[in-house]
Design a protein around this motif. Structure first.
Motif, PDB file in Angstrom:
ATOM      1  N   ARG A 179      21.827   0.779  -5.462  1.00 43.48           N
ATOM      2  CA  ARG A 179      21.608   1.220  -4.090  1.00 43.48           C
ATOM      3  C   ARG A 179      22.025  -0.147  -3.251  1.00 43.48           C
ATOM      4  N   GLU A 180      21.558  -1.173  -3.653  1.00 41.57           N
ATOM      5  CA  GLU A 180      21.864  -2.396  -2.673  1.00 41.57           C
ATOM      6  C   GLU A 180      23.455  -2.638  -2.665  1.00 41.57           C
ATOM      7  N   GLN A 181      24.040  -2.302  -3.799  1.00 40.46           N
ATOM      8  CA  GLN A 181      25.529  -2.844  -3.770  1.00 40.46           C
ATOM      9  C   GLN A 181      26.291  -1.814  -2.747  1.00 40.46           C
ATOM     10  N   ARG A 182      25.721  -0.501  -2.577  1.00 41.73           N
ATOM     11  CA  ARG A 182      26.380   0.650  -1.680  1.00 41.73           C
ATOM     12  C   ARG A 182      25.733   0.639  -0.426  1.00 41.73           C
ATOM     13  N   ALA A 183      24.796  -0.057  -0.268  1.00 40.59           N
ATOM     14  CA  ALA A 183      24.226   0.240   1.247  1.00 40.59           C
ATOM     15  C   ALA A 183      25.148  -0.131   2.160  1.00 40.59           C
ATOM     16  N   LEU A 184      26.189  -1.021   2.243  1.00 41.13           N
ATOM     17  CA  LEU A 184      26.744  -1.387   3.224  1.00 41.13           C
ATOM     18  C   LEU A 184      27.768  -0.410   3.421  1.00 41.13           C
ATOM     19  N   LEU A 196      20.064   2.542  10.571  1.00 44.18           N
ATOM     20  CA  LEU A 196      20.957   1.612   9.748  1.00 44.18           C
ATOM     21  C   LEU A 196      20.345  -0.051  10.084  1.00 44.18           C
ATOM     22  N   ILE A 197      20.698  -0.054  11.612  1.00 48.89           N
ATOM     23  CA  ILE A 197      20.433  -1.488  12.024  1.00 48.89           C
ATOM     24  C   ILE A 197      18.926  -1.915  11.699  1.00 48.89           C
ATOM     25  N   ASP A 198      17.868  -0.916  11.906  1.00 43.38           N
ATOM     26  CA  ASP A 198      16.597  -1.339  11.470  1.00 43.38           C
ATOM     27  C   ASP A 198      16.430  -1.617  10.102  1.00 43.38           C
ATOM     28  N   SER A 199      17.144  -0.930   9.302  1.00 41.54           N
ATOM     29  CA  SER A 199      16.865  -1.232   7.876  1.00 41.54           C
ATOM     30  C   SER A 199      17.499  -2.180   7.509  1.00 41.54           C
ATOM     31  N   TYR A 200      18.658  -2.887   7.910  1.00 42.70           N
ATOM     32  CA  TYR A 200      19.284  -3.990   7.458  1.00 42.70           C
ATOM     33  C   TYR A 200      18.483  -4.938   7.961  1.00 42.70           C
ATOM     34  N   PHE A 224      23.034 -10.418  -0.450  1.00 44.44           N
ATOM     35  CA  PHE A 224      23.093  -9.305   0.335  1.00 44.44           C
ATOM     36  C   PHE A 224      22.351  -9.409   1.636  1.00 44.44           C
ATOM     37  N   ALA A 225      21.396 -10.230   1.576  1.00 44.78           N
ATOM     38  CA  ALA A 225      20.691 -10.368   3.013  1.00 44.78           C
ATOM     39  C   ALA A 225      21.704 -10.585   4.043  1.00 44.78           C
ATOM     40  N   LYS A 226      22.358 -11.782   3.695  1.00 49.78           N
ATOM     41  CA  LYS A 226      23.342 -12.458   4.795  1.00 49.78           C
ATOM     42  C   LYS A 226      24.321 -11.330   5.077  1.00 49.78           C
ATOM     43  N   LEU A 227      24.786 -10.538   4.114  1.00 47.24           N
ATOM     44  CA  LEU A 227      25.920  -9.298   4.292  1.00 47.24           C
ATOM     45  C   LEU A 227      25.092  -8.524   5.365  1.00 47.24           C
ATOM     46  N   PHE A 228      24.001  -7.995   5.080  1.00 49.87           N
ATOM     47  CA  PHE A 228      23.319  -6.877   5.961  1.00 49.87           C
ATOM     48  C   PHE A 228      23.309  -7.322   7.336  1.00 49.87           C
ATOM     49  N   LYS A 229      22.949  -8.487   7.534  1.00 47.07           N
ATOM     50  CA  LYS A 229      22.681  -9.105   8.707  1.00 47.07           C
ATOM     51  C   LYS A 229      24.107  -9.092   9.414  1.00 47.07           C
ATOM     52  N   ALA A 230      24.964  -9.424   8.944  1.00 43.39           N
ATOM     53  CA  ALA A 230      26.469  -9.433   9.564  1.00 43.39           C
ATOM     54  C   ALA A 230      27.159  -8.045   9.849  1.00 43.39           C
ATOM     55  N   GLU A 231      26.457  -7.221   8.781  1.00 43.62           N
ATOM     56  CA  GLU A 231      26.821  -5.678   9.243  1.00 43.62           C
ATOM     57  C   GLU A 231      26.102  -5.011  10.452  1.00 43.62           C
ATOM     58  N   ARG A 232      25.058  -5.760  10.543  1.00 42.46           N
ATOM     59  CA  ARG A 232      24.061  -5.357  11.681  1.00 42.46           C
ATOM     60  C   ARG A 232      24.962  -5.480  12.923  1.00 42.46           C
ATOM     61  N   ASP A 233      25.522  -6.783  12.890  1.00 42.11           N
ATOM     62  CA  ASP A 233      26.282  -7.234  14.171  1.00 42.11           C
ATOM     63  C   ASP A 233      27.303  -6.137  14.288  1.00 42.11           C
ATOM     64  N   ASN A 234      28.078  -5.992  13.105  1.00 40.05           N
ATOM     65  CA  ASN A 234      29.070  -5.111  13.301  1.00 40.05           C
ATOM     66  C   ASN A 234      28.795  -3.763  13.855  1.00 40.05           C
TER      67      ASN A 234
END
Lengths: 273, 300
Positions: free
Chosen positions: A53-58, A85-89, A232-242
């Protein structure tokens, strides 16, 4: 001292007892390496449900963003999804171990302590050992037994710089560089048998030495990257900005679809612009 | 029919993913009797699986058991054989047994996709719809890109009359496969049933835009075909209701604005439907139901 190439005559026994055996042994060692690597490979580690789930969350946000400029869903739905999604990330609900429980900053999993990373690093190092050990043994064997004589004459000319490497053990300053020792025959075979391995074992074989040359220098970096790659935590934060960026780009294809269709069928006059 | 040609036919069914269970069974029984599959090597296992599924479909559980036994002898711990065994169990045993079997398998290996899906289907089939929805939502949370999963979720919600949730599930489908007009049509119709008419109208128009591609000449002279006709029906329904009842036109759960020229859209839909039913068919007849359609569009 005969130093003109055509007149140096080699004992044919050299050919029978050195040339062919070295090649034969190298082929066999290559095949052995290939099968040993296959046996040593452990099956890929299975992830738990949370891990996948974590791997595919992005993927979720990537799918949302991919069509953001001409999105099939109306603004209310898009904004709801995007915000969710933003809140979840932000809260880290997709992380494998759940959202971070307190203020302790989440550090990327240390390769030495994370067991999953350790396993994959060990696997990588094992294969490299298998590659390197036969090479060293062969070189030692050749140096020990087949030293001190000229083996073959290379069909192509070389510069003098190669003399020291290819004629090691034969201290003759005048001999043409084309006459080389058995160690250089080893090197020739080393690079040349790749084609044969590809023929015998198929394309993706582990006897291929050129791959060793490429991977060995990068072994340490590669292991660190492949072992526990993404934080993944950093990736999620980056994805939030995207996601926030994409919200700005968002338009709905249904926005002015009524005027578009009317114009298409001639009910409305075409726009002047 | 000889064994060899039977094997060829079955291989063709496999490659085309065809599920002609009765024919598969007949050919398969022939092959099994003469043990023709033993010579096929690795393909024989695919054949046995195909035959087992066909036998369960038709009800010949004895043939299915034969195939299953051969497969489990060869592949003792295989997840694929487990799935087949589960299907066989569903065919004869009470559903609780099958459910327990699936739960055991999932405990051992939580990410066995095939078993997870079968469990969800079983839950839905036995009427435990809330559990099915919970499991399916968990599944889709992990495997977001499974389009069929989202469609199944939308279907479950629609069957319970929860059209807003169905629409939400469909919007994920649209995000994953935006170029498929059939899903847009399904979303449009779901939105219509949920009462969100402006959104529904815009989606029907989107379907028209997507599916009507007549390269020759102008659009105004072309005949709508296939899915476009259904979309035009949808447009007509929406615009009729919206012009009759202004309240419905402005009340949108997704805050979609009604179109500006709603009467023009209504006219266009009427005209397009008339054109659709006016073209002569292959044998030169007029479309049947033409009069009904004409009467309907004139005074709905």
């Amino acid at each position: 001292m005969s130093n003109s190439p055509p007149t140096l005559y080699l004992d044919p026994q050299i050919r029978d007892w050195v040339l062919f055996p070295i090649t034969f042994v190298m082929i066999l060692v290559g095949l052995l390496r290939h099968y040993v690597v296959i046996l040593l490979q452990s099956p890929p580690k299975k992830l738990s449900r949370a891990g996948i789930r974590e791997q595919r969350a992005l993927v979720r946000s990537q799918v949302l963003r991919a069509t953001s400029a001409r999105s099939p869903i109306p603004p209310a739905h898009y904004k709801a999804l995007s915000q969710h999604l933003i809140d979840s990330y932000e809260a880290g609900t997709y992380l494998k171990d759940g959202p971070p429980k307190n203020d302790a900053p989440s550090s990327p999993p240390n390769p030495l302590t994370d067991p999953a990373a350790m396993d994959s690093m060990m696997a990588g190092m094992k294969t490299q050992m298998v590659m390197m050990v036969p090479q060293m043994i062969m070189m030692g064997w050749i140096n020990f037994f087949f030293q001190g004589f000229v083996l073959i004459k290379l069909p192509f000319p070389l510069t003098l710089g190669f003399k020291s490497m290819l004629q090691r053990g034969i201290e003759t300053p005048d001999m043409h560089v084309r006459w080389v020792s058995s160690l250089s025959w080893y090197f020739l075979n080393f690079f040349g048998l790749n084609g044969l391995y590809r023929l015998l074992l198929g394309g993706d074989n582990s006897a291929d030495s050129s791959r060793d040359m490429m991977t060995t220098p990068f072994a340490s970096m590669g292991a660190a990257q492949l072992g526990q790659p993404q934080d993944f935590a950093k990736l999620f934060k980056a994805e939030r900005d995207n996601l926030e960026f994409s919200e700005g780009l968002y338009t709905w294809i249904g926005e002015d679809i009524d005027s578009k269709v009317l114009r298409k069928y001639g009910k409305l006059s075409p726009r002047s612009d | 029919m000889s064994v060899h040609s039977a094997l060829q036919e079955l291989a063709r069914y496999r490659s085309q993913n065809k599920r002609a269970s009765q024919e598969t069974l007949e050919k398969g029984i022939l092959v099994l009797k003469k043990n023709g599959h033993k010579k096929m090597g690795d393909e024989s296992w695919d054949l046995l699986e195909q035959l087992a599924l066909a036998a369960i479909d038709v009800g010949r559980l004895d043939v299915a058991d034969q195939c299953l036994k051969q497969l489990s002898d060869k592949f003792p711990q295989s997840p694929r054989v487990d799935c087949l065994r589960g299907i066989r169990m569903e065919a004869s045993a009470p559903p609780e047994d099958a459910l327990r079997y699936y739960d055991e398998l999932l405990e051992a290996d939580a990410i066995n996709v095939a078993i997870w899906k079968r469990k969800i289907v079983l839950l839905r089939r036995t009427g435990q719809v809330e559990k099915a929805v919970v499991e399916l939502s968990q599944y889709l949370d992990t495997f977001y890109t499974d389009v069929e999963g989202w469609l199944e979720l939308a279907d479950i919600y629609a069957s319970c009359n929860q059209y807003e949730y169905s629409l939400q599930a469909l919007s994920h489908t649209l995000l994953l496969v935006p170029q498929n007009p059939v899903y847009v049509l399904q979303s449009a119709e779901t939105a219509y049933t949920a009462g969100d008419l402006p959104l529904s109208l815009k989606m029907f128009l989107t379907v028209v835009d997507m599916s009507d591609n007549d390269d020759s000449g102008s659009f105004a002279e072309s005949t709508p075909l296939g899915i476009t006709v259904r979309a035009w029906y949808g447009v007509k329904l929406c615009t009729d209701r919206m012009s009759r009842d202004a309240r419905v036109a402005t009340m949108s759960a997704s805050s979609t604005l009604p179109p500006k020229d709603i009467d023009l859209v209504n006219e266009l839909a009427t005209e397009r439907l008339r054109v659709a039913y006016s073209s002569a068919g292959q044998k030169g007849d007029m479309a049947c139901g033409r009069d009904v359609v004409f009467r309907w569009v004139a005074c709905p």
